[in-house]
Design a protein around this motif. Structure first.
Motif, PDB file in Angstrom:
ATOM      1  N   SER A  57       7.982 -13.563   1.224  1.00  0.00           N
ATOM      2  CA  SER A  57       9.004 -13.019   2.654  1.00  0.00           C
ATOM      3  C   SER A  57      10.138 -12.861   1.822  1.00  0.00           C
ATOM      4  N   GLY A  58      10.941 -13.767   0.860  1.00  0.00           N
ATOM      5  CA  GLY A  58      12.163 -13.489   0.169  1.00  0.00           C
ATOM      6  C   GLY A  58      12.045 -11.995  -0.709  1.00  0.00           C
ATOM      7  N   LEU A  59      10.890 -12.106  -1.250  1.00  0.00           N
ATOM      8  CA  LEU A  59      10.899 -10.859  -2.124  1.00  0.00           C
ATOM      9  C   LEU A  59      10.829  -9.631  -1.108  1.00  0.00           C
ATOM     10  N   GLY A  60      10.197  -9.593  -0.086  1.00  0.00           N
ATOM     11  CA  GLY A  60      10.368  -8.441   1.036  1.00  0.00           C
ATOM     12  C   GLY A  60      11.691  -8.227   1.472  1.00  0.00           C
ATOM     13  N   ALA A  61      12.490  -9.310   1.550  1.00  0.00           N
ATOM     14  CA  ALA A  61      13.883  -9.054   2.038  1.00  0.00           C
ATOM     15  C   ALA A  61      14.535  -8.434   0.780  1.00  0.00           C
ATOM     16  N   ILE A  62      14.550  -8.552  -0.050  1.00  0.00           N
ATOM     17  CA  ILE A  62      15.321  -7.986  -1.329  1.00  0.00           C
ATOM     18  C   ILE A  62      14.645  -6.626  -1.612  1.00  0.00           C
ATOM     19  N   ILE A  63      13.381  -6.148  -1.183  1.00  0.00           N
ATOM     20  CA  ILE A  63      12.827  -4.889  -1.359  1.00  0.00           C
ATOM     21  C   ILE A  63      13.513  -4.271  -0.284  1.00  0.00           C
ATOM     22  N   SER A  64      13.648  -4.750   1.172  1.00  0.00           N
ATOM     23  CA  SER A  64      14.326  -4.166   2.177  1.00  0.00           C
ATOM     24  C   SER A  64      15.588  -3.696   1.953  1.00  0.00           C
TER      25      SER A  64
ATOM     26  N   LEU B  93      -1.802  -4.605  -5.091  1.00  0.00           N
ATOM     27  CA  LEU B  93      -0.853  -4.406  -4.330  1.00  0.00           C
ATOM     28  C   LEU B  93      -0.430  -2.948  -4.898  1.00  0.00           C
ATOM     29  N   ASP B  94      -0.602  -1.928  -4.152  1.00  0.00           N
ATOM     30  CA  ASP B  94      -0.643  -0.564  -4.317  1.00  0.00           C
ATOM     31  C   ASP B  94       0.699  -0.081  -3.948  1.00  0.00           C
ATOM     32  N   PHE B  95       1.390   0.539  -5.054  1.00  0.00           N
ATOM     33  CA  PHE B  95       2.828   1.167  -4.630  1.00  0.00           C
ATOM     34  C   PHE B  95       3.056   1.692  -5.910  1.00  0.00           C
ATOM     35  N   ASP B  96       4.028   2.707  -5.824  1.00  0.00           N
ATOM     36  CA  ASP B  96       4.552   3.434  -6.962  1.00  0.00           C
ATOM     37  C   ASP B  96       5.826   2.937  -7.136  1.00  0.00           C
ATOM     38  N   PRO B  97       6.207   2.332  -8.524  1.00  0.00           N
ATOM     39  CA  PRO B  97       7.297   1.787  -8.654  1.00  0.00           C
ATOM     40  C   PRO B  97       8.618   2.714  -8.751  1.00  0.00           C
ATOM     41  N   CYS B  98       8.158   4.054  -8.779  1.00  0.00           N
ATOM     42  CA  CYS B  98       9.157   5.129  -8.838  1.00  0.00           C
ATOM     43  C   CYS B  98       9.665   5.574  -7.456  1.00  0.00           C
ATOM     44  N   LYS B  99       8.932   5.116  -6.531  1.00  0.00           N
ATOM     45  CA  LYS B  99       9.180   5.698  -5.026  1.00  0.00           C
ATOM     46  C   LYS B  99       9.738   4.446  -4.178  1.00  0.00           C
ATOM     47  N   VAL B 100      10.783   4.481  -3.954  1.00  0.00           N
ATOM     48  CA  VAL B 100      11.214   3.217  -3.076  1.00  0.00           C
ATOM     49  C   VAL B 100      10.735   3.103  -1.891  1.00  0.00           C
ATOM     50  N   GLU B 101      10.206   4.291  -1.189  1.00  0.00           N
ATOM     51  CA  GLU B 101       9.606   4.245   0.154  1.00  0.00           C
ATOM     52  C   GLU B 101       8.333   3.514  -0.008  1.00  0.00           C
ATOM     53  N   SER B 102       7.774   3.632  -1.311  1.00  0.00           N
ATOM     54  CA  SER B 102       6.120   2.996  -1.102  1.00  0.00           C
ATOM     55  C   SER B 102       6.297   1.583  -1.344  1.00  0.00           C
ATOM     56  N   LEU B 103       7.362   0.945  -1.668  1.00  0.00           N
ATOM     57  CA  LEU B 103       7.206  -0.651  -1.814  1.00  0.00           C
ATOM     58  C   LEU B 103       7.024  -1.354  -0.581  1.00  0.00           C
ATOM     59  N   PRO B 104       6.162  -2.303  -0.782  1.00  0.00           N
ATOM     60  CA  PRO B 104       5.701  -3.138   0.416  1.00  0.00           C
ATOM     61  C   PRO B 104       7.029  -4.288   0.656  1.00  0.00           C
ATOM     62  N   GLU B 105       7.147  -4.469   1.854  1.00  0.00           N
ATOM     63  CA  GLU B 105       7.875  -5.273   2.403  1.00  0.00           C
ATOM     64  C   GLU B 105       7.464  -6.557   2.904  1.00  0.00           C
ATOM     65  N   ARG B 106       6.045  -6.455   3.442  1.00  0.00           N
ATOM     66  CA  ARG B 106       5.230  -7.538   3.660  1.00  0.00           C
ATOM     67  C   ARG B 106       3.562  -7.215   3.137  1.00  0.00           C
ATOM     68  N   GLY B 107       2.792  -8.339   3.458  1.00  0.00           N
ATOM     69  CA  GLY B 107       1.525  -8.320   3.195  1.00  0.00           C
ATOM     70  C   GLY B 107       1.388  -8.585   1.586  1.00  0.00           C
ATOM     71  N   MET B 108       2.199  -9.388   0.954  1.00  0.00           N
ATOM     72  CA  MET B 108       2.105  -9.754  -0.379  1.00  0.00           C
ATOM     73  C   MET B 108       1.360 -11.047  -0.678  1.00  0.00           C
ATOM     74  N   GLY B 109       1.518 -11.815   0.465  1.00  0.00           N
ATOM     75  CA  GLY B 109       1.132 -13.174   0.279  1.00  0.00           C
ATOM     76  C   GLY B 109      -0.378 -13.335  -0.154  1.00  0.00           C
ATOM     77  N   GLN B 110      -1.566 -12.539   0.448  1.00  0.00           N
ATOM     78  CA  GLN B 110      -2.945 -12.725   0.207  1.00  0.00           C
ATOM     79  C   GLN B 110      -3.164 -12.352  -1.278  1.00  0.00           C
ATOM     80  N   PHE B 111      -2.345 -11.330  -1.661  1.00  0.00           N
ATOM     81  CA  PHE B 111      -2.357 -10.738  -3.086  1.00  0.00           C
ATOM     82  C   PHE B 111      -1.884 -11.709  -3.883  1.00  0.00           C
ATOM     83  N   LEU B 112      -0.770 -12.529  -3.727  1.00  0.00           N
ATOM     84  CA  LEU B 112      -0.271 -13.389  -4.699  1.00  0.00           C
ATOM     85  C   LEU B 112      -1.267 -14.591  -4.680  1.00  0.00           C
ATOM     86  N   ILE B 113      -1.802 -15.085  -3.595  1.00  0.00           N
ATOM     87  CA  ILE B 113      -2.728 -16.377  -3.678  1.00  0.00           C
ATOM     88  C   ILE B 113      -3.768 -16.058  -4.744  1.00  0.00           C
TER      89      ILE B 113
END
Lengths: 116, 141
Positions: A57-64, B93-113
């Motif tokens: 969630s914190g990382l998502g905030a920084i990305i936002s 976690l699918d995104f293009d590091p060169c495209k800011v609009e593709s970066l995920p702001e949520r949905g990363m929790g399960q990937f991290l687990i």
């Protein structure tokens, strides 16, 4: 979210005064930056030297914040502790953000005030 | 085998509490500080997901975090009685590091687990959701 805010050579340096950025305070953390950006403060260093833990969630905030700044300015991260850096590496966000070891190094990335 | 059980309510501030409590137990295992930190992250992500998605951010619901320490691993079992969710494990976690609009702001929790734990499984039994996570100790321990 309490932060220390300084301006150095026209760059806003924000240092969180809380050790954790996570689900319970991520929105408040992001809002601090959105307020600054809406006031025209678009050249920003996020000094994470005090932060010991960030979750997704914190990382998502920084990305936002990065997305909000897109095309308007820049955010550089510095002084990231090793356990927090692990989060950036795991998610490959270390390839997305400008990350510096020190505040001095981070300030050196920005163009001079006249060139912005 | 040693076991501890932590009972929480579905308050988002309790995600940190759960993570720090489990990390405290990890301190007394052969896990390195780096791996202790990863287990804390997994627990915080799991409890946050339960509060947000299984319980829809409603306070007052119960979450049980059971930690068992075996000879070669630590097992964390998290039980809730919320909604049944799509528990397909997100391993990418699918995104293009060169495209800011593709970066995920949520949905990363399960990937991290999945990324930081050695074994992860979900199950539903009656009205209970059950997440099981394991982290093995270093072989030299």
């Amino acid at each position: 979210m309490k932060t220390e805010n300084r301006t150095i050579n026209g760059v806003l340096v924000v240092t969180p005064l809380e050790k954790r950025i996570e689900a319970s305070n991520a929105t408040a953390f992001k809002d601090v930056f959105i307020d600054h950006i809406n006031n025209g403060r678009c050249w920003i260093v996020l000094d994470l030297s005090t932060v010991e833990f960030i979750d997704s969630s914190g990382l998502g905030a920084i990305i936002s914040i990065l997305k909000t700044l897109s095309g308007r300015g820049e955010i550089v991260l510095c002084a990231i502790q090793s356990e927090v850096m692990n989060l950036f590496t795991l998610t490959r966000m270390n390839r997305v953000f400008n990350i510096c070891q020190t505040l001095e190094e981070a300030l050196g990335i920005f163009p001079s005030e006249g060139a912005r | 085998m040693k076991k501890a059980v932590i009972h929480l309510e579905s308050d988002i501030e309790n995600a940190a509490l759960a993570g720090q409590a489990v990390r405290g137990i990890c301190y007394y295992t052969p896990l390195s500080p780096f791996d202790q930190s990863n287990v804390e992250l997994a627990v915080v992500e799991a409890v946050t997901n339960i509060i947000r998605h299984s319980y829809g951010n409603e306070p007052g619901h119960k979450i049980e975090v059971a930690v068992a320490v075996f000879e070669d691993h630590i097992l964390v079992e998290i039980i809730d009685r919320g909604k049944t969710l799509d528990r397909a494990l997100k391993k990418r976690l699918d995104f293009d590091p060169c495209k800011v609009e593709s970066l995920p702001e949520r949905g990363m929790g399960q990937f991290l687990i999945c990324k930081v734990m050695d074994h992860v499984s979900f199950g539903r039994s009656g009205k209970k959701n059950r997440l099981v996570m394991k982290k093995y100790f270093p072989e030299s321990a």
